[in-house]
Structures are given as structure tokens and as C-alpha cells.
Design a protein around this motif. Structure first.
Motif, PDB file in Angstrom:
ATOM      1  N   ARG A  57      -8.165  -5.468  -1.190  1.00  0.00           N
ATOM      2  CA  ARG A  57      -7.020  -5.444  -0.281  1.00  0.00           C
ATOM      3  C   ARG A  57      -7.318  -4.656   0.986  1.00  0.00           C
ATOM      4  NH1 ARG A  57      -1.558  -5.491  -3.436  1.00  0.00           N
ATOM      5  NH2 ARG A  57      -0.890  -4.387  -1.571  1.00  0.00           N
ATOM      6  N   ASP A  73      -5.005  -2.676   2.381  1.00  0.00           N
ATOM      7  CA  ASP A  73      -4.429  -1.345   2.163  1.00  0.00           C
ATOM      8  C   ASP A  73      -5.216  -0.637   1.050  1.00  0.00           C
ATOM      9  OD1 ASP A  73      -3.501  -2.316  -0.333  1.00  0.00           O
ATOM     10  OD2 ASP A  73      -1.478  -2.658   0.411  1.00  0.00           O
ATOM     11  N   LEU A  98      -4.056   0.393  -1.969  1.00  0.00           N
ATOM     12  CA  LEU A  98      -3.438   0.347  -3.296  1.00  0.00           C
ATOM     13  C   LEU A  98      -4.415   0.018  -4.419  1.00  0.00           C
ATOM     14  CD1 LEU A  98       0.008  -1.390  -2.619  1.00  0.00           C
ATOM     15  CD2 LEU A  98      -0.590   1.038  -2.550  1.00  0.00           C
ATOM     16  N   ALA A 157      -0.437   4.480  -5.612  1.00  0.00           N
ATOM     17  CA  ALA A 157       0.946   4.277  -5.170  1.00  0.00           C
ATOM     18  C   ALA A 157       1.036   4.221  -3.653  1.00  0.00           C
ATOM     19  CB  ALA A 157       1.820   5.425  -5.688  1.00  0.00           C
ATOM     20  N   ARG A 158       2.076   3.561  -3.187  1.00  0.00           N
ATOM     21  CA  ARG A 158       2.432   3.654  -1.769  1.00  0.00           C
ATOM     22  C   ARG A 158       2.908   5.078  -1.514  1.00  0.00           C
ATOM     23  NH1 ARG A 158       3.683  -1.694  -3.013  1.00  0.00           N
ATOM     24  NH2 ARG A 158       2.903  -3.158  -1.443  1.00  0.00           N
ATOM     25  N   PRO A 159       2.843   5.540  -0.263  1.00  0.00           N
ATOM     26  CA  PRO A 159       3.246   6.928   0.021  1.00  0.00           C
ATOM     27  C   PRO A 159       4.656   7.276  -0.445  1.00  0.00           C
ATOM     28  CG  PRO A 159       2.091   6.007   1.899  1.00  0.00           C
ATOM     29  CD  PRO A 159       2.295   4.874   0.927  1.00  0.00           C
ATOM     30  N   ASP A 160       5.570   6.303  -0.450  1.00  0.00           N
ATOM     31  CA  ASP A 160       6.946   6.571  -0.870  1.00  0.00           C
ATOM     32  C   ASP A 160       7.204   6.224  -2.345  1.00  0.00           C
ATOM     33  OD1 ASP A 160       6.834   3.803  -0.776  1.00  0.00           O
ATOM     34  OD2 ASP A 160       8.589   3.569   0.513  1.00  0.00           O
ATOM     35  N   TYR A 161       6.137   5.896  -3.080  1.00  0.00           N
ATOM     36  CA  TYR A 161       6.232   5.503  -4.494  1.00  0.00           C
ATOM     37  C   TYR A 161       7.161   4.306  -4.688  1.00  0.00           C
ATOM     38  CZ  TYR A 161       3.680   9.744  -5.644  1.00  0.00           C
ATOM     39  OH  TYR A 161       2.719  10.719  -5.719  1.00  0.00           O
ATOM     40  N   ALA A 162       7.157   3.404  -3.729  1.00  0.00           N
ATOM     41  CA  ALA A 162       7.973   2.196  -3.830  1.00  0.00           C
ATOM     42  C   ALA A 162       7.635   1.465  -5.128  1.00  0.00           C
ATOM     43  CB  ALA A 162       7.698   1.286  -2.639  1.00  0.00           C
ATOM     44  N   THR A 188       6.537  -1.170  -7.901  1.00  0.00           N
ATOM     45  CA  THR A 188       5.425  -2.109  -7.979  1.00  0.00           C
ATOM     46  C   THR A 188       5.933  -3.458  -8.484  1.00  0.00           C
ATOM     47  OG1 THR A 188       4.895  -1.601 -10.283  1.00  0.00           O
ATOM     48  CG2 THR A 188       3.917  -0.152  -8.598  1.00  0.00           C
TER      49      THR A 188
END
Length: 163
Positions: free
Chosen positions: A99, A101, A103, A130-135, A137
Motif C-alpha cells: 500500500r 500508506d 497500514l 492503525a491509522r493515527p486516529d485509530y479509525a 478497520t
């Protein structure tokens, strides 16, 4: 070593607890393809894949292998390669593992619906960054990059997902 992930977004291994992102569909025992849920189950860590161009191989208790730009994971229940690592391109729906990004810079392949594979029960359940905001998955378990490396170095071999 066993870790416990809970629906409130935490993963505990030994005496350490880490914030975790879980599936947008919650935690479900009856996991299905595309529901966005993290399976309510014991998930063995089968192997770890990583981007060697973005960092050193993680220290862990399971086999480690570098990714290539052609790596994917088949998420097409009608295909014979369903819920397996594949070489891209293929004539089926498949998630690209290489990817843009971060992740998937480290991917722990979790043992969900793989012994045996049942069509439609869900695919590509990973432990990843994780994404920085822990969105939420799409059903995986996600940790901050440093936390993921720490958990792997502690000897993780299985994650018990609980509500």
C-alpha cells in the motif's frame, strides 16, 4: 504468548495494554465477508509480512517474510484462492498488500477462516498498523506501529477477541 483484544478497543499481552482499532462492524461470532466485523474468536498468528523498504523485519515468534509489490490477498468468495495470499494481478477481487500508506508496513496474518476456508466467512483478517486516529478497520486489529512491534517482540502467537 496469548493477547486479549476487547471490543472497547484495547489489546493486552502480559502486563501491557495497548489501544487498538477494531472492525467498523463491531465484534461478531458470525463473521461474514464484507460485514466489517472483527471475529469473536481465538486467532492464531500464522506469520508476519513486512515492507523491507520501510523498515527492518520485526522480531517475533512466527515466520517473517518480506512483501513484494505484487502481493495481494484474495477476498473473492467465488475464487479458489479465497482468503489466501496471491500474486497480482489475478482475475478475482483481491486486496493489494503493498500500500501507499503505512497500514500494511507490518501485517500479522491471523488464523481466521483458513483451516478450512469456508466461502463467505470472511477474509484478510490481519494485525496491522492503525491509522493515527485509530479509525475502525474492515475487520482487522490495528495498533500503533511501535506498539505492534512491541507486541510481536513479546512473543505473540495468538489473540483472543472478546466482547
Amino acid at each position: 504468548m496469548l493477547a486479549v483484544a476487547t471490543a472497547d478497543g484495547h489489546l493486552t499481552i502480559g502486563a501491557e495494554t495497548f489501544r487498538a482499532g477494531l472492525g467498523r462492524g463491531g465484534v461478531r461470532a458470525a463473521k461474514q465477508e464484507g460485514d466489517g466485523a472483527t471475529p469473536l474468536a481465538a486467532l492464531a498468528l500464522r506469520q508476519v509480512l513486512y515492507r523491507s523498504d520501510r523498515g527492518a523485519a520485526p522480531v517475533c515468534a512466527v515466520p517473517v517474510e518480506p512483501l513484494s509489490p505484487q502481493d495481494g490477498w484474495c477476498d473473492d468468495p467465488a475464487n479458489a484462492a479465497y482468503n489466501r495470499r496471491v500474486r497480482l494481478p489475478i482475475q478475482a477481487s483481491a486486496e493489494r498488500l503493498w500500500r501507499d500508506d503505512a497500514l500494511y508496513d507490518i501485517i500479522g496474518v491471523l488464523g481466521w477462516n483458513d483451516a478450512p476456508v469456508r466461502r463467505g466467512r470472511g477474509s484478510a483478517i490481519f494485525l496491522h498498523i492503525a491509522r493515527p486516529d485509530y479509525a475502525p478497520t474492515d475487520g482487522c486489529i490495528a495498533l500503533a506501529a511501535n506498539d505492534l512491534r512491541r507486541v510481536l517482540a513479546l512473543g505473540l502467537t495468538e489473540i483472543m477477541v472478546r466482547t
